[in-house]
Scaffold this active site. Structure first.
Site, PDB file in Angstrom:
ATOM      1  N   CYS A 261       0.767  -1.369  -0.006  1.00 47.95           N
ATOM      2  CA  CYS A 261       0.190   0.062  -0.023  1.00 47.95           C
ATOM      3  C   CYS A 261       0.795   1.296   0.027  1.00 47.95           C
ATOM      4  O   CYS A 261       0.823   1.956  -0.915  1.00 47.95           O
ATOM      5  CB  CYS A 261      -1.210  -0.110   1.188  1.00 47.95           C
ATOM      6  SG  CYS A 261      -2.314  -1.260   0.912  1.00 47.95           S
TER       7      CYS A 261
HETATM    8  C1  UDX Z   1      -1.212  -0.208   5.593  1.00 45.52           C
HETATM    9  C2  UDX Z   1      -2.228   0.593   6.343  1.00 45.52           C
HETATM   10  O1  UDX Z   1      -1.814   0.648   7.803  1.00 45.52           O
HETATM   11  C3  UDX Z   1      -3.342  -0.073   5.999  1.00 45.52           C
HETATM   12  O2  UDX Z   1      -4.575   0.698   6.924  1.00 45.52           O
HETATM   13  C4  UDX Z   1      -3.886  -0.057   4.609  1.00 45.52           C
HETATM   14  O3  UDX Z   1      -5.293  -0.188   4.413  1.00 45.52           O
HETATM   15  C5  UDX Z   1      -2.700  -1.049   3.830  1.00 45.52           C
HETATM   16  O4  UDX Z   1      -1.619  -0.071   4.081  1.00 45.52           O
HETATM   17  P1  UDX Z   1       0.070  -2.393   5.855  1.00 45.52           P
HETATM   18  O5  UDX Z   1       0.686  -2.201   4.504  1.00 45.52           O
HETATM   19  O6  UDX Z   1      -0.265  -3.906   6.139  1.00 45.52           O
HETATM   20  O7  UDX Z   1      -1.023  -1.483   6.005  1.00 45.52           O
HETATM   21  O8  UDX Z   1       1.425  -1.992   6.791  1.00 45.52           O
HETATM   22  P2  UDX Z   1       1.708  -1.143   8.011  1.00 45.52           P
HETATM   23  O9  UDX Z   1       1.479  -1.921   9.287  1.00 45.52           O
HETATM   24  O10 UDX Z   1       0.793   0.203   7.899  1.00 45.52           O
HETATM   25  O11 UDX Z   1       3.180  -0.779   7.625  1.00 45.52           O
HETATM   26  C6  UDX Z   1       3.503  -0.412   6.299  1.00 45.52           C
HETATM   27  C7  UDX Z   1       5.139  -0.105   6.368  1.00 45.52           C
HETATM   28  O12 UDX Z   1       5.506   0.833   7.228  1.00 45.52           O
HETATM   29  C8  UDX Z   1       5.771  -1.262   6.784  1.00 45.52           C
HETATM   30  O13 UDX Z   1       7.169  -1.705   6.165  1.00 45.52           O
HETATM   31  C9  UDX Z   1       6.296  -1.049   8.431  1.00 45.52           C
HETATM   32  O14 UDX Z   1       7.426  -1.791   8.770  1.00 45.52           O
HETATM   33  C10 UDX Z   1       6.459   0.495   8.072  1.00 45.52           C
HETATM   34  N1  UDX Z   1       6.428   1.141   9.234  1.00 45.52           N
HETATM   35  C11 UDX Z   1       5.410   1.431   9.891  1.00 45.52           C
HETATM   36  C12 UDX Z   1       7.555   1.905   9.898  1.00 45.52           C
HETATM   37  O15 UDX Z   1       8.531   1.696   9.194  1.00 45.52           O
HETATM   38  N2  UDX Z   1       7.509   2.675  11.305  1.00 45.52           N
HETATM   39  C13 UDX Z   1       6.222   2.741  11.820  1.00 45.52           C
HETATM   40  O16 UDX Z   1       6.237   3.278  12.666  1.00 45.52           O
HETATM   41  C14 UDX Z   1       5.131   2.021  11.071  1.00 45.52           C
END
Ligand code: UDX
Length: 429
Positions: A261
């Site tokens: 996403c």
């Molecule tokens: C995301 C959205 O959270 C969700 O609501 C949407 O519908 C789809 O995209 P997702 O892709 O499953 O969900 O992962 P998410 O937990 O949001 O993390 C995305 C990326 O950001 C990951 O690579 C994660 O490691 C990174 N991340 C997240 C960070 O580097 N730091 C953080 O504090 C949070």
């Protein structure tokens, strides 16, 4: 009980369909991919998602979920048709609508002539897509229908839980009748429901992901600033989070954001508005920063190990984050490639993502446990926040590694438990 057809059995479609089936609706899952349909029919979801396998088996057994390649009958009998097909990025970043068009044509040919089915776009689509692409394709059928946009906010790894207990529901609708039907469908949801028009609902999804990606990018930048200023990110952010206007989540710096996403949606948004003549400087910077953020982990590793030629580096976590087997835009890919380019040998381990990762970096050696990955390693980079990694302590690294150099790329290890380890984190002096 409603009859629901879900077009597209990827992570979003399958989870959405299973959640509705668990709530008592009769769901038909439709996908063009025969292997995918077969796997689901046999109770084996083709990807890992916590709790999904059991739930799929349950709703197949009680008859609330059926899956098929030919959706015409299910669509003709449905009250609601959810479009959950992928909207991947083209090489130029713009959204590819090819699957959406195919799905729309399939739906158009199955619509009944005597009543208006509600067709709902759950796929993430650039604002305007539903009105300008989907609507004319459905209108060509000459049959009645209603249109809605109901974006998903499912976190991989918690997707079923999020689908069953959403924290908000956004309903973009083409009129009050559609809103009424969808409010009835979501009558049990104990969360705020926002009703809006189609285009605004589409934009809300992009705006949410763009904001969260920007938040992560800000944390990454602040981590660098803290390093440069000689202060601890943890201490600084603890103080920042005391401000009630700052939500404490999504402020963990690391090797950058990946997944299906954030990177794709931000790129699609930038590409769409750039095509309309506006280049968004902040989001462009977020993307540029994320492209190179993994290099921070490499730099820390090199500060400890010097030249990487001939060094053996353990890469813990190959999925884009913990609790998933999804490697889309995983930062493990550029990390492994960069390590290999600099002459290191990469030994990767992931509890679930090994098979998906293997073809992306075939030169990496992949092993079946943390211990094997660490065995004889000169250095280790932790790339995904799997819960089982967060409990690792100094003993685990000291016992197996040749030189205990550990770079925590997700800030999940406890620095207090790293005595004797040359332990580095992004954002710490
Ligand atoms: C995301 C959205 O959270 C969700 O609501 C949407 O519908 C789809 O995209 P997702 O892709 O499953 O969900 O992962 P998410 O937990 O949001 O993390 C995305 C990326 O950001 C990951 O690579 C994660 O490691 C990174 N991340 C997240 C960070 O580097 N730091 C953080 O504090 C949070």
């Amino acid at each position: 009980m409603s009859r629901i057809a879900v077009v597209g059995l990827g992570p979003v479609g399958l989870v959405t369909g299973v959640a509705f089936a668990e709530e008592g609706h009769k769901v038909a899952g439709i996908d063009v991919d025969a292997r995918r349909v077969d796997a689901v029919r046999q109770g084996r979801p083709p990807f890992f998602e916590e709790g999904l396998r059991d739930a799929v088996q349950r709703v197949l057994e009680n008859g609330r979920l059926a899956v098929t390649q030919d959706g015409s009958e299910a669509i003709s009998e449905a009250d609601f048709v959810f479009l959950c097909v992928g909207t991947p990025a083209r090489p130029n970043g713009r959204m590819d609508d090819v699957y959406l068009r195919q799905a729309a044509e399939e739906v158009a040919s199955g619509l009944p002539s005597h009543r208006a089915v509600v067709v709902i776009v759950k796929s993430t689509v650039v604002p305007g897509t539903t009105e300008t692409i989907l609507k004319p394709l459905l209108e060509a059928s000459g049959r009645p229908f209603r249109l809605a946009v109901n974006p998903e906010f499912l976190r991989e790894g918690h997707a079923l839980e999020d689908a069953l207990h959403p924290d908000r529901i956004v309903l973009g609708v083409d009129g009050p009748e559609t809103a009424k039907a969808l409010r009835w469908l979501y009558a049990n949801a104990a969360c705020p429901i926002l009703e809006t028009d189609l285009r605004t609902a589409e934009a809300i999804k992009y705006a949410t992901n763009a904001f969260l990606a920007t938040k992560v990018a800000f944390a990454n930048e602040l981590a660098d600033l803290c390093s440069a200023l000689g202060v601890s990110y943890d201490d600084v952010i603890e103080g920042v989070k005391l401000d009630p206007r700052v939500n404490p989540r999504f402020l963990v710096p690391g090797v950058g954001f990946g997944g299906s996403c954030f990177p794709k949606d931000v790129k699609a948004l930038v590409a769409a508005v750039s095509a309309a003549g506006y280049a968004p400087p902040l989001l462009e910077a977020v993307l540029r920063q994320n492209e190179v953020q993994h290099e921070r982990a490499l730099a820390l590793l090199k500060e400890e190990l010097g030249d990487l030629r001939g060094k053996r580096v353990a890469l813990l976590g190959l999925a884009f984050k913990g609790n998933t087997d999804d490697v889309r835009e995983s930062r493990a890919v550029p990390l492994a490639r960069a390590l290999l380019e600099q002459g290191a040998a990469v030994v990767g381990y992931d509890p679930r993502a090994e098979a998906n990762f293997r073809p992306l970096v075939p030169e990496a050696e992949l092993v079946a446990s943390v211990e094997e990955a660490l065995q004889g390693a000169d250095g280790c980079i932790l790339q995904a926040d799997w819960p089982q990694f967060s409990v690792l302590g100094a003993e685990d690294f000291l016992t197996h590694m040749k030189t205990p150099v550990v770079v925590d790329g997700r800030r999940i290890l406890d620095p207090d438990k790293m005595r004797g380890v040359r332990f580095r984190r992004i954002g710490s002096p």
